[in-house]
Each structure stands twice: as C-alpha cells, then as structure tokens.
Motif scaffolding. Structure first.
Motif, short mmCIF file in Angstrom:
data_model
loop_
_atom_site.label_atom_id
_atom_site.label_comp_id
_atom_site.label_asym_id
_atom_site.label_seq_id
_atom_site.Cartn_x
_atom_site.Cartn_y
_atom_site.Cartn_z
N SER A 411 0.84 -1.20 0.00
CA SER A 411 0.00 0.00 0.00
C SER A 411 0.87 1.24 0.00
O SER A 411 1.85 1.33 0.75
N ASP A 465 5.64 -1.51 0.08
CA ASP A 465 4.87 -0.73 1.04
C ASP A 465 5.57 0.60 1.31
O ASP A 465 6.79 0.73 1.12
N THR A 535 -3.59 2.37 -6.12
CA THR A 535 -3.38 3.65 -5.45
C THR A 535 -4.27 4.73 -6.04
O THR A 535 -4.89 5.52 -5.32
#
Length: 662
Positions: A411, A465, A535
């Motif tokens: 993420s 990440d 995203t």
C-alpha cells in the motif's frame, strides 16, 4: 456494578448497550467485587456424572488399544446439547462463518486437542506430502506409511501448508485409498493448489477429527450423528472441570454503548471472538481473555481502551484494534489504545496471517505490550497513522517464512505509521528449539518449515509498502533486521540490529519487474503495475489524501518512476554481530544506487561492530557510549520497554487479578 466472585455460565452473551451507558462525567464501571474474581464462561459444563466408560464395543474397537480403557464418553443429547457448530474451511484465504464455528472442549481452563495424526505432543509432527497423482491443480495427494488403513473418514479434515511457507488451509477429506496411499480432498488447496520445491513435492499437514487417533491424554472427539463426546482426560490432582464452548461471543458492547468499563473479570470459552467492543469511550481493563475459538478482542469504534489484559490461547489472533470505517472518517484518528497487555499463544486453529495484534482504520496506538509464542507475524497494521512503541515481542515467526514480527505490505496510501523503541528478540526459526527431522518410514516431519530466501524478519515492509518511520528499536535475530521491499518514504533511523543471519538492513528494488506507469498511461495496457492502479482508486491527488500525504501526491504528479524505492532514509543504524547492511537490487543482486534515497554512506555511514555476547541486554550495555548516542535507543531503554506496573499489574508484570478455582 460489582460482580461477586465465582463462575457464571452464560446462556447468552453479556450485552452492554446504550441503555447501560454512562457519561464522560459519570462512566459506568462493571467489575469483580474487591478481592474476588468473576468468571464469565460462554460455554456449558459437562457434569462428572455424565462421564462413563465407552458403552459400544464397536466404538471402543476403533480406538487404539492402549487408549480403550482410558477414554470416557458423555451423551450431549441427554444433556440437552444439540448445537455443535460446524467444522469449516478456514485459513489465510478463508474466513469461516463465525456464527457456525464448532464447539471445543476445555479441561481445567485449557483447550484440548481434537484427535489428530500426527500428535501435537510432545513434538508437533506433520505428514510430508509425497506426490500428486492428478497434478498440482488436483485434489489428490500421496503420503507414506500405512496409517490410512485405520481411518474412517466420514468427517475427517486436514490442516496444512500446501504450496508455500506463509499460508495455510483447512479442507475436508472426500475419500482415502489405503492401497494407493492417497487422500482426496473436497476442494483444492488455496491459493495455488499444490506445489513442488526443486522438483520435490512440497507441503505438510496433519489430519484431524478422527476417533481412531484419540490416543493420548488431552485429546477429544465428537460423533456428530449420535452426540457422543469422547475424551482422553489429562492427569488431574482433583476432579477435572470439563466445559464445552457454546456461544459465539461472551461479551458484546453494542454500537450504541458508550462510557462503560469492564474490569477484573475472566472471560472464556467462546466459539468465536470472546469480546466485541463496537461503541465509543469503552474500556476493557485488568481482564483475562482466554480459550476463544476466534480472536480474543475486536474493537470497532472510537476512543476504546484495552488496558493491562492477559489474552491467550485463542484460535485466530489476539486483538483487532479497528476504528471507524464510515465514509469520510477512515482517515480520522480512532484514538483506540492497546496498552500494557500480555498476548501469547493465539493461533490454535488459524496459524498464519492472524496476528497477535492487527491495527486497522486510523490513529491506533500499541504501547507497552508483551507479545510472544506466535508462529507467524506478531503485529500487522493497515489504515494510517498508527503508533507502535515500547512493546516487547519475542519468539515469533517461529514456524514460517516471508513474514516479520511487525508486518505491512502493498500500500502507498496506508501510511503515516511509527514503530519506535520496541524490543524485538529471538525472531524466527534460528531460535526455535525444535530441530528439523523426518521419519523415513512414515514421512512425518518435525521442526521449522523452510523454502525461500526471505526468511523471518524483525520489521518487514513487503512488496513496495510505503510511509512508515522506524526509530530506536532493538532487534535481535531473524534473517534480516529491517527489510524495505522496494517501497517509498520509509525512514529507518537509529536502530540497533543484532545478529541477523543475512543482513541487518535490506532495501531492494523488486518493483522493477513491472512497467513504468504514469498519470497518462496507468489506465492503458502499457501499465501492468496493479499497485499503481490500486493507489489511483483512492484519489491520492485530491483531499483528504493529497492534503494528508503530500509527498505521495508530489511523486505521482511528477511522474517519478514508482517502481523504484524512492525517498527512503537509512541513517544512524548500528549493526552488531551481523556482517552487512545490504542495499541491493533483486534479482540482479547489484548494489542499489543512492541518488533517489538518503542512505548517507559517506557522511553518515551505517556502522557494524562485534561484541562477544549473545544476550541482547549485555550487548546493548557493552556498546560504547559514543556509538549508542548515534542511535535513537535511550540509555533507560530496558526500564521503559515492555509491561509496566499499574493499577492492574504488579512489578513483575503479573495481573493482580486471581484466577478462580475451577
């Protein structure tokens, strides 16, 4: 409100609603009476008079001969118990139906083992898969030995790791063929079916829910057709207490509950999550939460405090500290706090990706906790802006690979986290006292499960990440102390990294396998980077994300190459008894250039030293003061880290609450 000491068998969960709520000025307190301990049990006792010797000779003959005179039976239907729940598929990629979880049997406050092969004690054994007659995508596999000849598989199940070292799956057995030594499953294993490793069959498992394997103290079996419960009791100096779990939850704070505190009670024997807190301004303090068939405690709300509880012997994780997920509130702080809790042995049924603590939503705090004895990751965190500080974590990631004591992955928008001044030690297989071994005749294997190069890691940012600060931690053991898996904006500052077997600190560029995506091409076939696309679904160029995390918006607007690690910092870290701090490319293994990151190799190099000790406390004490001051580990670190004395814990970290006699 005072609860008098003693055991309360609940016919329904203790529900606290808006009607029982207080105010900020006058909160409601529910607690055991002074000097006493109330025990809230979400199960039903099996009276001593219900246990008899096995009455049916045919059933007795199914047992191993040495166990036949030791196993007892109880007729649950005669006790009015007909809801047994369901054995279900459960594992990394499958969440069971919590309302239908199966009952379990407890003796004297400890969960017993559903009869299995190989046995769990004294060494936990696994059956090694030997071959795949229908191929890697089939449902059939082969094993060694003649054990299958004994089994009646009407309701047999298998649990195992089938294609890698970091996921698990529980599957029902469809049939066996003792001549071919094959087991056929009702479904193929998730996520990839079966697999091979260097040309050899991969995978290990155990089979359970077999009366024929009820062969040692502490095991049990339930015949669901007849309602007959069988147990091989553990030795006990007094008449044992047997309890079966009945309710999904023991305690539920409803969404409308607020300003309520539950303190100084024992909560146990639920089929699912033991305690759910779904309101606001709630607390659970000084309690023992144990023997749950799901998680220990789950929060879904705001301003919820979990203070100085002992949470252990659960089936699928310890604490989920979740917050408000309503639209527009996801990035607002939840102000939820887990502080001074002892959490251990919380993976009885689901061992992987069920962390001891899972931080979700936004603005949670994990402070001064003690976490240990965990096969996989200890702390996982999603959402944003979580603070994790002064925790002690040890003997975790002891069964698997490609996982960290602290873990996040995949993420760029869930960022703003801080991991500060934690003590993480005895990580991974290196410190697992069980040595790997295999019985050539039976195919039973013991010990750690190894496959790939990723190993067991102190703090792991998986698959690019982004956006966490790691400052002033002491990390001992593991293959890598801190691993940045190709992501962005990771700040690794002033940590002491001791005795990692491969590298104290590793940063790689695994994202280069994807194509270079930009704002102009990310919705076209020219972009195959799913993380970039994921995203953009969160609108990172618009508020609230663009305002909250401008560094991400800036990279995207400038069309920087998001495949590469960008704007990472690694400074003032001290490696002890570890050969290298490794910035490298994967898979080419070339050195990672410094132009897009701040590693300060020349002006502020990472430092590696040797100290003749294997004791982290002695090592830190022996570090020269001028080097220790370069880190962010304070001189009073040992006094401040881990459990602290408070109104619920003594100086040794033990709860002042006394467990009631069974």
């Amino acid at each position: 409100m005072c609860l008098r000491g003693g055991t309360y068998f609940l016919s329904q969960p203790l529900r606290l609603t808006g009607n029982e709520s207080g105010t900020a000025e006058r909160p409601v307190l529910i607690s055991s009476a002074p000097g006493e301990t109330a025990r809230l049990v979400a199960g039903q006792p099996i009276p001593a008079s219900a246990w008899t010797a096995i009455a049916n000779p045919a059933e007795q003959a199914r047992l191993p001969e040495a166990a036949r005179d030791r196993v007892l039976q109880a007729d649950l239907k005669s006790l009015g118990i007909t809801d047994y729940g369901q054995l279900q598929r459960r594992g990394t990629y499958t969440e069971p139906d919590a309302s239908q979880l199966h009952l379990e049997l407890f003796q004297d406050g400890e969960a017993l083992t559903l009869a299995r092969y190989p046995n769990r004690h004294p060494r936990e054994g696994w059956i090694q898969v030997q071959g795949f007659p229908e191929g890697l995508k089939g449902k059939k596999f082969q094993i060694k030995g003649d054990r299958l000849e004994r089994w009646n598989v009407d309701d047999a199940w298998v649990y195992g790791s089938w294609s890698n070292t970091w996921s698990d799956d529980t599957i029902k057995v469809a049939s066996i063929d003792a001549n071919e030594k094959t087991i056929t499953l009702t479904e193929a294993p998730l996520p990839y079916g079966f697999s091979e490793d260097e040309g050899k069959p991969f995978g290990r498992f155990f089979v359970f829910n077999l009366l024929e394997e009820l062969d040692q103290p502490g095991e049990w079996y339930l015949d669901r057709a007849t309602g007959i419960l069988y147990v091989y009791p553990k030795p006990s100096p007094q008449p044992p207490e047997f309890i079966i779990s009945m309710l999904e939850n023991a305690v539920v704070f409803e969404p409308g509950a607020h300003h309520i505190s539950l303190q100084n009670v024992v909560i146990e024997a639920s089929r699912g999550t033991a305690v759910r807190l779904e309101g606001h301004h709630l607390s659970l303090a000084g309690c023992v939460v144990r023997n749950a068939g799901g998680k220990g405690v789950v929060t879904t709300g705001e301003n919820i405090t979990l203070l100085s509880n002992d949470i252990y012997h659960t089936a699928a994780g310890g604490i989920m500290l979740d917050g408000n997920r309503e639209k527009g509130k996801l990035y607002q702080p939840s102000h939820n706090l887990a502080q001074n809790n002892r959490i251990h042995d919380v993976n009885r049924w689901e061992r992987y990706y069920r962390p001891a603590v899972d931080l979700e939503a936004s603005g949670g705090q994990l402070i001064h906790n003690l976490i240990y004895n965990h096969p996989h990751m200890a702390v996982a965190f999603g959402g944003s802006d979580h603070q994790m500080a002064w925790n002690e974590i040890h003997h975790v990631v002891i069964e698997t690979e490609d996982a960290g004591a602290f873990y996040r992955g995949r993420s760029w928008v869930n960022r703003g986290h801080a991991i500060r001044n934690n003590y993480i030690h005895h990580i991974g297989r290196y410190f697992n006292p069980v040595q790997a071994a295999e019985d050539a005749d039976t195919g039973i294997v013991y010990g750690p499960f190894t496959q790939d190069e990723f190993g067991d890691i102190g703090i792991y940012f998986d698959d690019r990440d982004a956006g966490t600060t790691v400052v002033g931690n002491v990390i001992h053991g593991g293959t890598v102390g801190v691993w940045v898996g190709g992501g962005h904006d990771q700040k690794i500052i002033g940590n002491i990294l001791i005795k990692a077997t491969r590298a104290a600190l590793r940063i790689d560029t695994r994202g280069l396998i994807n194509t270079y995506c930009t704002l102009e091409n990310y919705q076209t076939p020219d972009c195959n980077d799913e993380l970039y696309r994921k995203t953009m679904e969160h609108n990172p160029l618009q508020p609230p994300l663009a305002t909250k995390y401008p560094e991400l918006a800036k990279k995207l607007r400038e069309n920087r190459d998001m495949r590469s690690p960008l704007d990472n910092q690694a400074v003032h870290n001290l490696a002890v008894n570890t050969e290298n701090i490794d910035f490298r490319l994967i898979p080419s293994q070339q050195p990672l250039v410094d132009e897009n990151n701040d590693f300060k190799r020349q002006n502020n190099p990472q430092i590696s030293i040797e100290i003749d000790s294997d004791d982290p406390r002695a090592i830190v004490s022996a570090i020269p003061k001028e080097l220790l001051r370069r880190t962010q580990v304070p001189e009073q670190f040992w006094e401040q880290v881990g459990l602290q004395e408070d109104a619920y814990r003594d100086k040794s970290g033990n709860l002042k609450l006394t467990l009631p006699a069974s």
